[in-house]
Write a protein that holds these residues in place. Structure first.
Motif, PDB file in Angstrom:
ATOM      1  N   ARG A   1      -5.376  -7.305  -3.960  1.00 13.90           N
ATOM      2  CA  ARG A   1      -4.402  -6.252  -4.273  1.00 13.90           C
ATOM      3  C   ARG A   1      -4.719  -5.599  -5.609  1.00 13.90           C
ATOM      4  NH1 ARG A   1       1.611  -7.552  -1.995  1.00 13.90           N
ATOM      5  NH2 ARG A   1       0.991  -8.304   0.067  1.00 13.90           N
TER       6      ARG A   1
ATOM      7  N   ILE B   1      -8.914   0.889  -7.010  1.00 10.80           N
ATOM      8  CA  ILE B   1      -9.383   1.993  -6.163  1.00 10.80           C
ATOM      9  C   ILE B   1      -8.413   3.169  -6.251  1.00 10.80           C
ATOM     10  CG2 ILE B   1      -9.665   2.718  -3.752  1.00 10.80           C
ATOM     11  CD1 ILE B   1     -12.092   1.268  -4.594  1.00 10.80           C
ATOM     12  N   ALA B   2      -7.121   2.894  -6.137  1.00 11.24           N
ATOM     13  CA  ALA B   2      -6.122   3.965  -6.201  1.00 11.24           C
ATOM     14  C   ALA B   2      -6.150   4.648  -7.565  1.00 11.24           C
ATOM     15  CB  ALA B   2      -4.733   3.400  -5.912  1.00 11.24           C
TER      16      ALA B   2
ATOM     17  N   GLU C   1      -6.946   3.055   5.474  1.00 13.32           N
ATOM     18  CA  GLU C   1      -8.180   2.902   4.700  1.00 13.32           C
ATOM     19  C   GLU C   1      -8.051   1.736   3.719  1.00 13.32           C
ATOM     20  OE1 GLU C   1     -10.702   4.851   5.472  1.00 13.32           O
ATOM     21  OE2 GLU C   1      -9.661   6.426   6.606  1.00 13.32           O
ATOM     22  N   TYR C   2      -6.922   1.671   3.017  1.00  8.49           N
ATOM     23  CA  TYR C   2      -6.698   0.574   2.072  1.00  8.49           C
ATOM     24  C   TYR C   2      -6.619  -0.768   2.798  1.00  8.49           C
ATOM     25  CZ  TYR C   2      -5.880   3.695  -1.900  1.00  8.49           C
ATOM     26  OH  TYR C   2      -6.033   4.609  -2.914  1.00  8.49           O
ATOM     27  N   GLU C   3      -5.988  -0.748   3.957  1.00  7.39           N
ATOM     28  CA  GLU C   3      -5.863  -1.992   4.717  1.00  7.39           C
ATOM     29  C   GLU C   3      -7.232  -2.501   5.147  1.00  7.39           C
ATOM     30  OE1 GLU C   3      -3.931  -2.852   8.947  1.00  7.39           O
ATOM     31  OE2 GLU C   3      -2.410  -2.525   7.387  1.00  7.39           O
TER      32      GLU C   3
ATOM     33  N   ILE D   1       0.834  -1.206   0.000  1.00  9.11           N
ATOM     34  CA  ILE D   1       0.000   0.000   0.000  1.00  9.11           C
ATOM     35  C   ILE D   1       0.868   1.255   0.000  1.00  9.11           C
ATOM     36  CG2 ILE D   1      -1.665   1.333   1.351  1.00  9.11           C
ATOM     37  CD1 ILE D   1      -2.773  -1.394   2.358  1.00  9.11           C
TER      38      ILE D   1
ATOM     39  N   LEU E   1     -10.037  -2.130   3.559  1.00  7.92           N
ATOM     40  CA  LEU E   1     -10.673  -2.732   2.390  1.00  7.92           C
ATOM     41  C   LEU E   1     -10.195  -4.161   2.169  1.00  7.92           C
ATOM     42  CD1 LEU E   1     -11.658   0.155   1.892  1.00  7.92           C
ATOM     43  CD2 LEU E   1     -10.963  -0.088  -0.497  1.00  7.92           C
ATOM     44  N   HIS E   2      -8.888  -4.390   2.327  1.00  4.92           N
ATOM     45  CA  HIS E   2      -8.329  -5.722   2.087  1.00  4.92           C
ATOM     46  C   HIS E   2      -8.710  -6.697   3.194  1.00  4.92           C
ATOM     47  CE1 HIS E   2      -5.409  -8.693   0.652  1.00  4.92           C
ATOM     48  NE2 HIS E   2      -5.049  -8.846   1.913  1.00  4.92           N
TER      49      HIS E   2
ATOM     50  N   THR F   1     -13.300   6.274  -4.664  1.00  3.27           N
ATOM     51  CA  THR F   1     -11.955   6.519  -4.173  1.00  3.27           C
ATOM     52  C   THR F   1     -11.975   6.312  -2.670  1.00  3.27           C
ATOM     53  OG1 THR F   1     -12.291   8.869  -3.685  1.00  3.27           O
ATOM     54  CG2 THR F   1     -11.647   8.291  -5.945  1.00  3.27           C
TER      55      THR F   1
ATOM     56  N   LYS G   1      -0.916   7.254  -4.723  1.00  2.00           N
ATOM     57  CA  LYS G   1      -2.274   7.445  -4.236  1.00  2.00           C
ATOM     58  C   LYS G   1      -2.733   8.892  -4.382  1.00  2.00           C
ATOM     59  CE  LYS G   1      -0.889   5.613  -0.340  1.00  2.00           C
ATOM     60  NZ  LYS G   1       0.345   4.941  -0.821  1.00  2.00           N
TER      61      LYS G   1
ATOM     62  N   LEU H   1      -7.359  -3.108  -4.932  1.00  2.68           N
ATOM     63  CA  LEU H   1      -6.803  -1.923  -4.280  1.00  2.68           C
ATOM     64  C   LEU H   1      -6.159  -1.009  -5.322  1.00  2.68           C
ATOM     65  CD1 LEU H   1      -5.145  -3.326  -1.024  1.00  2.68           C
ATOM     66  CD2 LEU H   1      -7.448  -2.383  -1.326  1.00  2.68           C
TER      67      LEU H   1
END
Length: 346
Positions: A297, A303-304, A285-287, A12, A289-290, A269, A17, A300
């Motif tokens: 991945r 999303i980015a 935030e990304y973590e 991440i 989601l995962h 986003t 980003k 992710l």
């Protein structure tokens, strides 16, 4: 089985980003408050704890304003804070930022709005693109503020306006005209919706205000017709999962609607909203989601990439950033695949 926390966080962090939903008042670095009063602000707020839940929006607003307005009393203070905020975002590999300042500091504290804008723009570091918005609360288009807002629509460097504040309060009747006038002067229009009010308010800001971007918007998931409207208008939702988890009734890390929105083909986003009160970083935030919503991945990366696709840039610049993003993301995904394929004792 999820990746190790260390491996995931490294992935991440290396991913380019954007941060497209950030309130400058809510982004105030805690250490600046500590420099202001080391005793009063010695300990970080309880709301930084992972399982904290605000009672309601008023509870959140009280904490946010109680902390932020101790600092933000002048354009110079905005400039000083923004330098730290932007530098820390660069350290998180953020290349593009959309942030806002609240019209309420003009209305209630008498701070010069044009001075705030100029101070924020002067704080932008080399290599980062930043767009500044004025956030206007639902009752903030009153007789006192209307001339200020109309003048702001002529300011060079102001990217646009955003509807802020308590979502359940009535929106001033003049709002549709103001949002239309903003677009006519070349400004971009946003609106916060679909957080405490349901999908019908998301529809309102799209159809009546003509909002070109929705901040949060997660309760749109409650109405397939509103989801279809978002897709039809090719709109983006700037979602802040940790903010939603700590603020919205019934929303947890494990049921946050971003999974359903993503699967329904809605462009989303992720951003941090108000790290001053949530204690979050973009990687968190990304973590989420995962780990909690099952985003791979590759998802992710999607999303980015959405953040760069939605960025307010000329097409040539956007394409250059996307090409650079795609090269980096492909390398990261290839590396993570190789890592998973390696024997444990390799």
């Amino acid at each position: 089985m999820t990746d190790s926390a260390h491996s995931l966080r490294a992935f991440i962090n290396a991913l380019p980003k954007t941060e497209t939903h950030l309130h400058m008042e809510g982004a105030l670095p805690w250490r600046l408050l500590q420099e202001l009063d080391g005793i009063k602000y010695a300990a970080t707020p309880p709301s930084w704890e992972g399982h904290f839940k605000f009672r309601d929006f008023a509870h959140f607003d009280e904490q946010l304003l109680g902390h932020a307005l101790a600092w933000y009393v002048s354009p110079e203070r905005y400039h000083e804070a923004a330098k730290v905020v932007f530098r820390e975002l660069q350290e998180q590999n953020v290349h593009y930022v959309e942030t806002s300042f609240a019209s309420g500091v003009i209305e209630f504290l008498g701070v010069d709005g044009k001075g705030i804008l100029d101070g924020l723009l002067a704080a932008v570091p080399e290599g980062m693109e930043v767009r500044i918005f004025m956030g206007i609360h639902h009752g903030g288009m009153n007789e006192k503020m209307l001339p200020v807002i109309e003048e702001a629509l002529t300011w060079d460097g102001l990217a646009g306006i955003d509807l802020h504040g308590t979502e359940t309060l009535p929106v001033d009747e003049i709002a549709p005209r103001l949002w239309r006038e903003a677009r006519e002067t070349g400004k971009f229009t946003k609106a916060h919706a679909g957080e405490f009010c349901g999908a019908e308010f998301v529809r309102y800001v799209i159809e009546e205000l003509g909002a070109q971007r929705i901040e949060h918007g997660v309760r749109a998931v409650e109405d397939p017709a509103v989801l279809a409207l978002i897709r039809e208008r090719d709109l983006t939702l700037d979602v802040c999962p940790i903010s939603n988890v700590k603020l919205m009734p019934g929303i947890t890390r494990d049921n946050h609607p971003i999974r359903e929105l993503f699967d329904a083909g809605v462009r989303c986003t992720v951003s941090t909203d108000d790290p001053l009160v949530f204690g979050n970083k973009l990687a968190d935030e990304y973590e989420l989601l995962h780990v909690h919503r099952g985003f791979s991945r590759a998802e992710l990366v999607r999303i980015a990439r959405n953040g760069f696709e939605a960025a307010l840039l000329c097409e040539e610049h956007r394409q250059a950033l996307l090409e650079e993003f795609d090269r980096t993301a492909a390398s990261l995904l290839e590396g993570s695949a190789e890592q998973r394929d390696c024997p444990a004792d390799a």
